[in-house]
Design a protein around this motif. Structure first.
Motif, PDB file in Angstrom:
ATOM      1  N   LEU A 167      -1.361  -9.689   5.671  1.00 15.88           N
ATOM      2  CA  LEU A 167      -1.677  -8.398   6.271  1.00 15.88           C
ATOM      3  C   LEU A 167      -2.479  -8.497   7.572  1.00 15.88           C
ATOM      4  O   LEU A 167      -2.136  -7.812   8.538  1.00 15.88           O
ATOM      5  CB  LEU A 167      -2.387  -7.496   5.254  1.00 15.88           C
ATOM      6  CG  LEU A 167      -2.709  -6.090   5.743  1.00 15.88           C
ATOM      7  CD1 LEU A 167      -1.447  -5.336   6.155  1.00 15.88           C
ATOM      8  CD2 LEU A 167      -3.464  -5.328   4.672  1.00 15.88           C
ATOM      9  N   PRO A 168      -3.528  -9.324   7.665  1.00 14.94           N
ATOM     10  CA  PRO A 168      -4.269  -9.359   8.938  1.00 14.94           C
ATOM     11  C   PRO A 168      -3.400  -9.742  10.143  1.00 14.94           C
ATOM     12  O   PRO A 168      -3.555  -9.180  11.224  1.00 14.94           O
ATOM     13  CB  PRO A 168      -5.360 -10.409   8.689  1.00 14.94           C
ATOM     14  CG  PRO A 168      -5.553 -10.395   7.205  1.00 14.94           C
ATOM     15  CD  PRO A 168      -4.182 -10.132   6.633  1.00 14.94           C
ATOM     16  N   GLU A 169      -2.448 -10.661   9.950  1.00 13.61           N
ATOM     17  CA  GLU A 169      -1.576 -11.045  11.057  1.00 13.61           C
ATOM     18  C   GLU A 169      -0.584  -9.935  11.383  1.00 13.61           C
ATOM     19  O   GLU A 169      -0.270  -9.688  12.550  1.00 13.61           O
ATOM     20  CB  GLU A 169      -0.833 -12.342  10.759  1.00 13.61           C
ATOM     21  CG  GLU A 169      -0.088 -12.863  11.961  1.00 13.61           C
ATOM     22  CD  GLU A 169       0.469 -14.260  11.800  1.00 13.61           C
ATOM     23  OE1 GLU A 169       1.155 -14.701  12.728  1.00 13.61           O
ATOM     24  OE2 GLU A 169       0.222 -14.904  10.763  1.00 13.61           O
ATOM     25  N   ILE A 192       0.435   1.163   8.044  1.00 14.74           N
ATOM     26  CA  ILE A 192       1.500   0.241   7.632  1.00 14.74           C
ATOM     27  C   ILE A 192       2.040   0.653   6.267  1.00 14.74           C
ATOM     28  O   ILE A 192       3.254   0.786   6.080  1.00 14.74           O
ATOM     29  CB  ILE A 192       0.987  -1.214   7.616  1.00 14.74           C
ATOM     30  CG1 ILE A 192       0.775  -1.699   9.060  1.00 14.74           C
ATOM     31  CG2 ILE A 192       1.953  -2.137   6.864  1.00 14.74           C
ATOM     32  CD1 ILE A 192       0.056  -3.027   9.180  1.00 14.74           C
ATOM     33  N   TYR A 193       1.161   0.877   5.299  1.00 16.82           N
ATOM     34  CA  TYR A 193       1.609   1.243   3.953  1.00 16.82           C
ATOM     35  C   TYR A 193       2.255   2.634   3.927  1.00 16.82           C
ATOM     36  O   TYR A 193       3.224   2.859   3.190  1.00 16.82           O
ATOM     37  CB  TYR A 193       0.453   1.140   2.962  1.00 16.82           C
ATOM     38  CG  TYR A 193       0.224  -0.296   2.532  1.00 16.82           C
ATOM     39  CD1 TYR A 193       1.014  -0.890   1.563  1.00 16.82           C
ATOM     40  CD2 TYR A 193      -0.777  -1.063   3.127  1.00 16.82           C
ATOM     41  CE1 TYR A 193       0.827  -2.202   1.177  1.00 16.82           C
ATOM     42  CE2 TYR A 193      -0.977  -2.386   2.745  1.00 16.82           C
ATOM     43  CZ  TYR A 193      -0.172  -2.944   1.781  1.00 16.82           C
ATOM     44  OH  TYR A 193      -0.360  -4.257   1.406  1.00 16.82           O
ATOM     45  N   PRO A 216       9.041  -2.540   7.599  1.00 17.31           N
ATOM     46  CA  PRO A 216       9.555  -3.532   6.638  1.00 17.31           C
ATOM     47  C   PRO A 216       8.729  -3.581   5.349  1.00 17.31           C
ATOM     48  O   PRO A 216       7.503  -3.465   5.380  1.00 17.31           O
ATOM     49  CB  PRO A 216       9.438  -4.851   7.406  1.00 17.31           C
ATOM     50  CG  PRO A 216       9.437  -4.470   8.840  1.00 17.31           C
ATOM     51  CD  PRO A 216       8.764  -3.132   8.907  1.00 17.31           C
ATOM     52  N   LYS A 217       9.432  -3.748   4.250  1.00 12.19           N
ATOM     53  CA  LYS A 217       8.770  -3.843   2.939  1.00 12.19           C
ATOM     54  C   LYS A 217       8.060  -5.181   2.784  1.00 12.19           C
ATOM     55  O   LYS A 217       8.540  -6.203   3.253  1.00 12.19           O
ATOM     56  CB  LYS A 217       9.793  -3.709   1.809  1.00 12.19           C
ATOM     57  CG  LYS A 217      10.497  -2.377   1.777  1.00 12.19           C
ATOM     58  CD  LYS A 217       9.626  -1.322   1.188  1.00 12.19           C
ATOM     59  CE  LYS A 217      10.411  -0.029   1.018  1.00 12.19           C
ATOM     60  NZ  LYS A 217       9.560   1.087   0.720  1.00 12.19           N
ATOM     61  N   SER A 218       6.950  -5.151   2.104  1.00  8.53           N
ATOM     62  CA  SER A 218       6.215  -6.380   1.807  1.00  8.53           C
ATOM     63  C   SER A 218       6.806  -7.030   0.560  1.00  8.53           C
ATOM     64  O   SER A 218       7.558  -6.413  -0.182  1.00  8.53           O
ATOM     65  CB  SER A 218       4.735  -6.067   1.584  1.00  8.53           C
ATOM     66  OG  SER A 218       4.587  -5.205   0.473  1.00  8.53           O
ATOM     67  N   ARG A 219       6.452  -8.282   0.358  1.00  2.00           N
ATOM     68  CA  ARG A 219       6.844  -9.026  -0.847  1.00  2.00           C
ATOM     69  C   ARG A 219       5.585  -9.424  -1.570  1.00  2.00           C
ATOM     70  O   ARG A 219       4.585  -9.763  -0.946  1.00  2.00           O
ATOM     71  CB  ARG A 219       7.609 -10.304  -0.508  1.00  2.00           C
ATOM     72  CG  ARG A 219       8.759 -10.233   0.481  1.00  2.00           C
ATOM     73  CD  ARG A 219       9.807  -9.210   0.122  1.00  2.00           C
ATOM     74  NE  ARG A 219      11.112  -9.476   0.705  1.00  2.00           N
ATOM     75  CZ  ARG A 219      11.465  -9.173   1.944  1.00  2.00           C
ATOM     76  NH1 ARG A 219      10.603  -8.638   2.780  1.00  2.00           N
ATOM     77  NH2 ARG A 219      12.696  -9.411   2.357  1.00  2.00           N
ATOM     78  N   THR A 230       0.158 -10.371  -0.952  1.00  2.00           N
ATOM     79  CA  THR A 230       1.270  -9.640  -0.375  1.00  2.00           C
ATOM     80  C   THR A 230       1.593 -10.244   0.983  1.00  2.00           C
ATOM     81  O   THR A 230       0.691 -10.544   1.761  1.00  2.00           O
ATOM     82  CB  THR A 230       0.904  -8.151  -0.213  1.00  2.00           C
ATOM     83  OG1 THR A 230       0.570  -7.635  -1.501  1.00  2.00           O
ATOM     84  CG2 THR A 230       2.039  -7.353   0.368  1.00  2.00           C
ATOM     85  N   VAL A 231       2.887 -10.418   1.254  1.00  2.00           N
ATOM     86  CA  VAL A 231       3.323 -11.003   2.519  1.00  2.00           C
ATOM     87  C   VAL A 231       4.499 -10.209   3.079  1.00  2.00           C
ATOM     88  O   VAL A 231       5.158  -9.467   2.361  1.00  2.00           O
ATOM     89  CB  VAL A 231       3.733 -12.480   2.350  1.00  2.00           C
ATOM     90  CG1 VAL A 231       2.552 -13.336   1.939  1.00  2.00           C
ATOM     91  CG2 VAL A 231       4.880 -12.634   1.364  1.00  2.00           C
ATOM     92  N   TRP A 232       4.724 -10.394   4.378  1.00  5.69           N
ATOM     93  CA  TRP A 232       5.877  -9.832   5.064  1.00  5.69           C
ATOM     94  C   TRP A 232       6.650 -10.979   5.676  1.00  5.69           C
ATOM     95  O   TRP A 232       6.065 -11.977   6.089  1.00  5.69           O
ATOM     96  CB  TRP A 232       5.447  -8.866   6.175  1.00  5.69           C
ATOM     97  CG  TRP A 232       4.975  -7.548   5.677  1.00  5.69           C
ATOM     98  CD1 TRP A 232       5.682  -6.378   5.660  1.00  5.69           C
ATOM     99  CD2 TRP A 232       3.686  -7.228   5.135  1.00  5.69           C
ATOM    100  NE1 TRP A 232       4.917  -5.370   5.126  1.00  5.69           N
ATOM    101  CE2 TRP A 232       3.679  -5.865   4.802  1.00  5.69           C
ATOM    102  CE3 TRP A 232       2.523  -7.966   4.891  1.00  5.69           C
ATOM    103  CZ2 TRP A 232       2.587  -5.231   4.254  1.00  5.69           C
ATOM    104  CZ3 TRP A 232       1.434  -7.341   4.333  1.00  5.69           C
ATOM    105  CH2 TRP A 232       1.462  -5.988   4.016  1.00  5.69           C
TER     106      TRP A 232
END
Length: 87
Positions: free
Chosen positions: A30-32, A44-45, A54-57, A64-66
């Motif tokens: 998330l910070p990046e 974002i959310y 784009p949806k996160s994983r 949580t990542v993108w």
């Protein structure tokens, strides 16, 4: 003195034998994502829930990542939109 650099046969054949492989997809935390897109966490959310980001994983309960390419594509789509008049 030879003006051409000399390469061993091993290095020359190694370059020809291994095709260029694209790097594996990167995952962004998330910070990046915040740094790249200039939006706050809540924005974002909110946009994710509206289908406009784009949806996160989930990699685990607190991870949580993108996918970087999806974020980059989203940035390109915003950059490709025409400017709105400031009138």
């Amino acid at each position: 003195m030879n003006a051409h650099p000399q390469f061993s046969e091993d290095s020359a054949s190694a370059d020809q034998a291994s095709p260029q492989v694209p790097p594996p997809p990167r995952l962004l935390r998330l910070p990046e994502v915040i740094d790249r897109v200039g939006l706050r966490r809540s924005a974002i959310y909110q946009r994710m829930s509206e289908g406009r980001f784009p949806k996160s994983r989930s990699l685990g309960p607190k991870c949580t990542v993108w996918v970087e390419e999806e974020i980059d594509a989203w940035i390109r789509s915003i950059a490709d939109k025409p400017h709105r008049d400031a009138r």
